[in-house]
Design a protein around this motif. Sequence first.
Motif, mmCIF file in Angstrom:
data_model
loop_
_atom_site.group_PDB
_atom_site.id
_atom_site.type_symbol
_atom_site.label_atom_id
_atom_site.label_comp_id
_atom_site.label_asym_id
_atom_site.label_seq_id
_atom_site.Cartn_x
_atom_site.Cartn_y
_atom_site.Cartn_z
ATOM 1 N N ILE A 1 31.186 43.527 47.977
ATOM 2 C CA ILE A 1 31.691 42.161 48.124
ATOM 3 C C ILE A 1 30.517 41.185 48.273
ATOM 4 O O ILE A 1 29.549 41.478 48.968
ATOM 5 C CB ILE A 1 32.681 42.072 49.311
ATOM 6 C CG1 ILE A 1 33.389 40.712 49.318
ATOM 7 C CG2 ILE A 1 32.015 42.386 50.649
ATOM 8 C CD1 ILE A 1 34.627 40.675 50.193
ATOM 9 N N GLY A 2 30.610 40.073 47.570
ATOM 10 C CA GLY A 2 29.513 39.116 47.502
ATOM 11 C C GLY A 2 28.862 39.135 46.134
ATOM 12 O O GLY A 2 28.238 38.152 45.715
ATOM 13 N N HIS A 3 29.016 40.272 45.396
ATOM 14 C CA HIS A 3 28.514 40.316 44.019
ATOM 15 C C HIS A 3 29.446 39.461 43.151
ATOM 16 O O HIS A 3 30.665 39.665 43.164
ATOM 17 C CB HIS A 3 28.487 41.761 43.514
ATOM 18 C CG HIS A 3 27.693 41.919 42.258
ATOM 19 N ND1 HIS A 3 28.016 41.254 41.099
ATOM 20 C CD2 HIS A 3 26.583 42.645 41.979
ATOM 21 C CE1 HIS A 3 27.144 41.568 40.158
ATOM 22 N NE2 HIS A 3 26.259 42.410 40.665
ATOM 23 N N PRO A 4 28.870 38.509 42.391
ATOM 24 C CA PRO A 4 29.740 37.581 41.639
ATOM 25 C C PRO A 4 30.682 38.254 40.640
ATOM 26 O O PRO A 4 31.754 37.721 40.361
ATOM 27 C CB PRO A 4 28.742 36.681 40.903
ATOM 28 C CG PRO A 4 27.419 36.885 41.568
ATOM 29 C CD PRO A 4 27.440 38.208 42.268
ATOM 30 N N VAL A 5 30.329 39.435 40.129
ATOM 31 C CA VAL A 5 31.198 40.061 39.117
ATOM 32 C C VAL A 5 32.568 40.396 39.700
ATOM 33 O O VAL A 5 33.581 40.410 38.982
ATOM 34 C CB VAL A 5 30.519 41.309 38.481
ATOM 35 C CG1 VAL A 5 30.518 42.495 39.437
ATOM 36 C CG2 VAL A 5 31.182 41.676 37.154
ATOM 37 N N LEU A 6 32.638 40.599 41.015
ATOM 38 C CA LEU A 6 33.936 40.905 41.648
ATOM 39 C C LEU A 6 34.868 39.694 41.622
ATOM 40 O O LEU A 6 36.061 39.819 41.882
ATOM 41 C CB LEU A 6 33.740 41.355 43.100
ATOM 42 C CG LEU A 6 33.160 42.749 43.307
ATOM 43 C CD1 LEU A 6 32.882 42.981 44.788
ATOM 44 C CD2 LEU A 6 34.099 43.824 42.770
ATOM 45 N N ASN B 1 35.780 59.312 46.329
ATOM 46 C CA ASN B 1 37.086 59.577 46.938
ATOM 47 C C ASN B 1 37.977 58.349 46.952
ATOM 48 O O ASN B 1 38.792 58.159 47.865
ATOM 49 C CB ASN B 1 36.936 60.102 48.384
ATOM 50 C CG ASN B 1 36.366 61.500 48.419
ATOM 51 O OD1 ASN B 1 36.763 62.361 47.629
ATOM 52 N ND2 ASN B 1 35.398 61.721 49.298
ATOM 53 N N GLY B 2 37.839 57.493 45.955
ATOM 54 C CA GLY B 2 38.693 56.314 45.871
ATOM 55 C C GLY B 2 40.091 56.689 45.415
ATOM 56 O O GLY B 2 40.302 57.729 44.789
ATOM 57 N N ALA B 3 41.058 55.814 45.732
ATOM 58 C CA ALA B 3 42.418 55.974 45.215
ATOM 59 C C ALA B 3 42.536 55.247 43.880
ATOM 60 O O ALA B 3 43.473 55.452 43.121
ATOM 61 C CB ALA B 3 43.423 55.407 46.206
ATOM 62 N N GLY B 4 41.568 54.383 43.616
ATOM 63 C CA GLY B 4 41.548 53.629 42.365
ATOM 64 C C GLY B 4 40.193 52.984 42.214
ATOM 65 O O GLY B 4 39.418 52.907 43.176
ATOM 66 N N LEU B 5 39.892 52.559 40.988
ATOM 67 C CA LEU B 5 38.637 51.844 40.759
ATOM 68 C C LEU B 5 38.835 50.969 39.519
ATOM 69 O O LEU B 5 39.395 51.413 38.513
ATOM 70 C CB LEU B 5 37.489 52.836 40.533
ATOM 71 C CG LEU B 5 36.069 52.249 40.530
ATOM 72 C CD1 LEU B 5 35.696 51.652 41.892
ATOM 73 C CD2 LEU B 5 35.040 53.325 40.144
ATOM 74 N N ALA B 6 38.395 49.731 39.629
ATOM 75 C CA ALA B 6 38.519 48.787 38.516
ATOM 76 C C ALA B 6 37.143 48.560 37.900
ATOM 77 O O ALA B 6 36.115 48.650 38.587
ATOM 78 C CB ALA B 6 39.096 47.465 39.022
ATOM 79 N N ALA B 7 37.145 48.252 36.604
ATOM 80 C CA ALA B 7 35.882 48.095 35.880
ATOM 81 C C ALA B 7 34.993 47.019 36.504
ATOM 82 O O ALA B 7 33.768 47.159 36.523
ATOM 83 C CB ALA B 7 36.168 47.776 34.410
ATOM 84 N N THR B 8 35.602 45.965 37.044
ATOM 85 C CA THR B 8 34.791 44.914 37.674
ATOM 86 C C THR B 8 33.976 45.473 38.846
ATOM 87 O O THR B 8 32.907 44.963 39.152
ATOM 88 C CB THR B 8 35.692 43.772 38.199
ATOM 89 O OG1 THR B 8 36.800 44.349 38.865
ATOM 90 C CG2 THR B 8 36.185 42.893 37.080
ATOM 91 N N GLN B 9 34.477 46.535 39.486
ATOM 92 C CA GLN B 9 33.764 47.107 40.646
ATOM 93 C C GLN B 9 32.496 47.866 40.242
ATOM 94 O O GLN B 9 31.681 48.199 41.094
ATOM 95 C CB GLN B 9 34.691 48.050 41.423
ATOM 96 C CG GLN B 9 35.821 47.332 42.134
ATOM 97 C CD GLN B 9 36.672 48.317 42.901
ATOM 98 O OE1 GLN B 9 37.588 48.911 42.356
ATOM 99 N NE2 GLN B 9 36.350 48.532 44.173
ATOM 100 N N VAL B 10 32.368 48.160 38.954
ATOM 101 C CA VAL B 10 31.127 48.754 38.467
ATOM 102 C C VAL B 10 30.449 47.764 37.512
ATOM 103 O O VAL B 10 29.729 48.153 36.589
ATOM 104 C CB VAL B 10 31.356 50.142 37.820
ATOM 105 C CG1 VAL B 10 31.764 51.153 38.889
ATOM 106 C CG2 VAL B 10 32.392 50.077 36.713
#
Length: 193
Positions: A9-14, A46-55
């Motif tokens: 959090i704080g990274h602009p891509v999020l 061990n995430g329950a989900g992951l979105a492309a913006t998070q990488v």
Amino acid sequence: MAVLEIVQIGHPVLREVARNVSVEDIQSEAVQNFIDELVETMRAANGAGLAATQVARPLRICAVEVKAGNPRYPYKPAIPLRVMINPEIEPMGPATFLNYEGCLSVPNLRGVVPRYEAIRLRYLDRNGVPHEEEVKGVSAGTYQHEMDHLDGKVFVDRVVDSTTLCTWDNFETHHKAAFVEAITAMEKRLGNS
Ligand code: ZN
């Protein structure tokens, strides 16, 4: 394949609204490899989900998977792996429930977020095939959390009562029992368990 870096959090891509992926692009080697890496990264964390913006890839691609006994969310009902491209969510009614959420991009923080209790979900799978599903209960919250990422939103934006914010240890010690009791009753009422 590589495990990708999950931005915090704080990274602009999020905060970017991710762009749709065309059906031709879905078939490309670049996108197929990226999907493999997204899934591998979600599993490694061990995430329950992951979105492309998070990488740090602002594309409308996300993955959801909950295996029984997930160490981050042991109470979550299992969800088989779903890779969703250009997903859309439509609430099936006004009913909401209070979900205690956490996020791989928000270290050591959880908070209570209202989520629709039942949703209709539409997406393309990694072969470009359209799917439509109805999801109810805790799992519906997981999909709404991932969809938010694709629109540049993080769960803390939706926390209504900031006094619910807590560390993972304090969730475990002070809030987990009441939360698990509430969602267990909801899952029963919705016929999920
Ligand atoms: Zn998240």
